[in-house]
Design a protein around this motif. Structure first.
Motif, PDB file in Angstrom:
ATOM      1  N   LEU A   1       0.831  -1.199   0.000  1.00 36.25           N
ATOM      2  CA  LEU A   1       0.000   0.000   0.000  1.00 36.25           C
ATOM      3  C   LEU A   1       0.868   1.252   0.000  1.00 36.25           C
ATOM      4  O   LEU A   1       1.944   1.280   0.594  1.00 36.25           O
ATOM      5  CB  LEU A   1      -0.896   0.041   1.238  1.00 36.25           C
ATOM      6  N   SER A   2       0.387   2.292  -0.659  1.00 33.94           N
ATOM      7  CA  SER A   2       1.024   3.607  -0.561  1.00 33.94           C
ATOM      8  C   SER A   2       0.105   4.480   0.292  1.00 33.94           C
ATOM      9  O   SER A   2      -1.114   4.451   0.135  1.00 33.94           O
ATOM     10  CB  SER A   2       1.234   4.218  -1.943  1.00 33.94           C
ATOM     11  N   PHE A   3       0.692   5.227   1.201  1.00 32.70           N
ATOM     12  CA  PHE A   3      -0.084   5.990   2.181  1.00 32.70           C
ATOM     13  C   PHE A   3       0.008   7.482   1.908  1.00 32.70           C
ATOM     14  O   PHE A   3       1.074   8.005   1.599  1.00 32.70           O
ATOM     15  CB  PHE A   3       0.425   5.703   3.596  1.00 32.70           C
ATOM     16  N   THR A   4      -1.142   8.153   2.052  1.00 35.67           N
ATOM     17  CA  THR A   4      -1.230   9.602   1.967  1.00 35.67           C
ATOM     18  C   THR A   4      -1.921  10.080   3.233  1.00 35.67           C
ATOM     19  O   THR A   4      -2.983   9.584   3.590  1.00 35.67           O
ATOM     20  CB  THR A   4      -2.047  10.039   0.740  1.00 35.67           C
ATOM     21  N   TYR A   5      -1.296  11.036   3.909  1.00 38.53           N
ATOM     22  CA  TYR A   5      -1.842  11.570   5.160  1.00 38.53           C
ATOM     23  C   TYR A   5      -2.312  12.995   4.939  1.00 38.53           C
ATOM     24  O   TYR A   5      -1.587  13.818   4.393  1.00 38.53           O
ATOM     25  CB  TYR A   5      -0.784  11.527   6.264  1.00 38.53           C
ATOM     26  N   ILE A   6      -3.554  13.257   5.386  1.00 40.10           N
ATOM     27  CA  ILE A   6      -4.153  14.582   5.237  1.00 40.10           C
ATOM     28  C   ILE A   6      -4.674  15.028   6.596  1.00 40.10           C
ATOM     29  O   ILE A   6      -5.247  14.229   7.343  1.00 40.10           O
ATOM     30  CB  ILE A   6      -5.317  14.558   4.220  1.00 40.10           C
ATOM     31  N   THR A   7      -4.491  16.309   6.906  1.00 36.25           N
ATOM     32  CA  THR A   7      -5.038  16.883   8.121  1.00 36.25           C
ATOM     33  C   THR A   7      -6.313  17.634   7.767  1.00 36.25           C
ATOM     34  O   THR A   7      -6.302  18.501   6.895  1.00 36.25           O
ATOM     35  CB  THR A   7      -4.020  17.844   8.776  1.00 36.25           C
ATOM     36  N   ASP A   8      -7.415  17.281   8.447  1.00 39.18           N
ATOM     37  CA  ASP A   8      -8.721  17.887   8.193  1.00 39.18           C
ATOM     38  C   ASP A   8      -9.332  18.278   9.529  1.00 39.18           C
ATOM     39  O   ASP A   8      -9.780  17.427  10.291  1.00 39.18           O
ATOM     40  CB  ASP A   8      -9.626  16.907   7.456  1.00 39.18           C
ATOM     41  N   ALA A   9      -9.359  19.567   9.816  1.00 39.70           N
ATOM     42  CA  ALA A   9      -9.852  20.054  11.109  1.00 39.70           C
ATOM     43  C   ALA A   9     -11.348  19.793  11.304  1.00 39.70           C
ATOM     44  O   ALA A   9     -11.826  19.778  12.439  1.00 39.70           O
ATOM     45  CB  ALA A   9      -9.562  21.544  11.245  1.00 39.70           C
ATOM     46  N   GLN A  10     -12.099  19.566  10.240  1.00 35.34           N
ATOM     47  CA  GLN A  10     -13.536  19.319  10.356  1.00 35.34           C
ATOM     48  C   GLN A  10     -13.845  17.993  11.044  1.00 35.34           C
ATOM     49  O   GLN A  10     -14.954  17.789  11.519  1.00 35.34           O
ATOM     50  CB  GLN A  10     -14.192  19.339   8.986  1.00 35.34           C
ATOM     51  N   LEU A  11     -12.877  17.087  11.108  1.00 33.19           N
ATOM     52  CA  LEU A  11     -13.123  15.805  11.765  1.00 33.19           C
ATOM     53  C   LEU A  11     -13.222  15.949  13.281  1.00 33.19           C
ATOM     54  O   LEU A  11     -13.752  15.070  13.947  1.00 33.19           O
ATOM     55  CB  LEU A  11     -12.005  14.813  11.423  1.00 33.19           C
ATOM     56  N   LEU A  12     -12.696  17.037  13.832  1.00 34.87           N
ATOM     57  CA  LEU A  12     -12.710  17.361  15.258  1.00 34.87           C
ATOM     58  C   LEU A  12     -11.823  16.433  16.088  1.00 34.87           C
ATOM     59  O   LEU A  12     -11.334  16.811  17.128  1.00 34.87           O
ATOM     60  CB  LEU A  12     -14.138  17.331  15.837  1.00 34.87           C
ATOM     61  N   GLY A  13     -11.626  15.228  15.685  1.00 31.95           N
ATOM     62  CA  GLY A  13     -10.803  14.256  16.393  1.00 31.95           C
ATOM     63  C   GLY A  13     -10.956  12.904  15.731  1.00 31.95           C
ATOM     64  O   GLY A  13     -11.905  12.650  15.007  1.00 31.95           O
ATOM     65  N   GLY A  14     -10.008  12.001  15.954  1.00 34.30           N
ATOM     66  CA  GLY A  14     -10.069  10.673  15.369  1.00 34.30           C
ATOM     67  C   GLY A  14      -9.515  10.649  13.963  1.00 34.30           C
ATOM     68  O   GLY A  14      -8.870  11.594  13.512  1.00 34.30           O
ATOM     69  N   VAL A  15      -9.770   9.533  13.261  1.00 33.88           N
ATOM     70  CA  VAL A  15      -9.255   9.374  11.907  1.00 33.88           C
ATOM     71  C   VAL A  15     -10.328   8.818  10.975  1.00 33.88           C
ATOM     72  O   VAL A  15     -11.295   8.204  11.409  1.00 33.88           O
ATOM     73  CB  VAL A  15      -8.021   8.431  11.855  1.00 33.88           C
TER      74      VAL A  15
END
Length: 130
Positions: A92-106
């Motif tokens: 697998l190739s992984f891409t990490y994104i930060t999204d403040a709308q999630l409020l917490g968790g993944v």
């Protein structure tokens, strides 16, 4: 594009030949496209179209998108990568994104599979329950 059963069957057969042991061989798939394009068998455009879709699906199933509310530390990333590689057989190739709308968790997406463990989704489920 409407694809006949014969063309779809031929494309699946070619795909299986190009993916020994479940892993797509890029060289074989390129050779297959060249041979189909030069030989031009009956309904060759539909075969190539279906084969291209199968290759796209395979490519998407090897990409993992991990969204989180904050930047993940190295330990969390390695734990996620280890678990997903065990589940999907590696590669697998992984891409990490930060999204403040999630409020917490993944939120994790691999191909068509989606796992949501965010605070936002829990709040939405709670609001729908009322």
């Amino acid at each position: 594009m409407k694809v006949s059963k014969d063309a779809a069957s031929a494309a699946r057969r070619i795909y299986r030949l190009c993916a020994p042991e479940g892993k797509l061989d890029e060289g074989r798939i390129r050779t297959a496209f060249k041979k189909i394009g030069s030989a031009k068998p009956r309904d060759y455009r539909a075969i190539m179209h279906t084969l291209l879709n199968l290759v796209r699906i395979d490519e998407q199933s090897r990409q993992a998108l991990v969204e989180s509310a904050t930047q993940l530390d190295a330990a969390s990333r390695s734990r996620i990568e280890k678990n997903l590689n065990e589940q999907y057989g590696g590669g697998l190739s992984f891409t990490y994104i930060t999204d403040a709308q999630l409020l917490g968790g993944v939120k994790i997406r691999v191909g068509n599979d989606v796992w949501v463990g965010s605070v936002q989704s829990r709040l939405e489920r709670l609001a729908n329950a009322f």
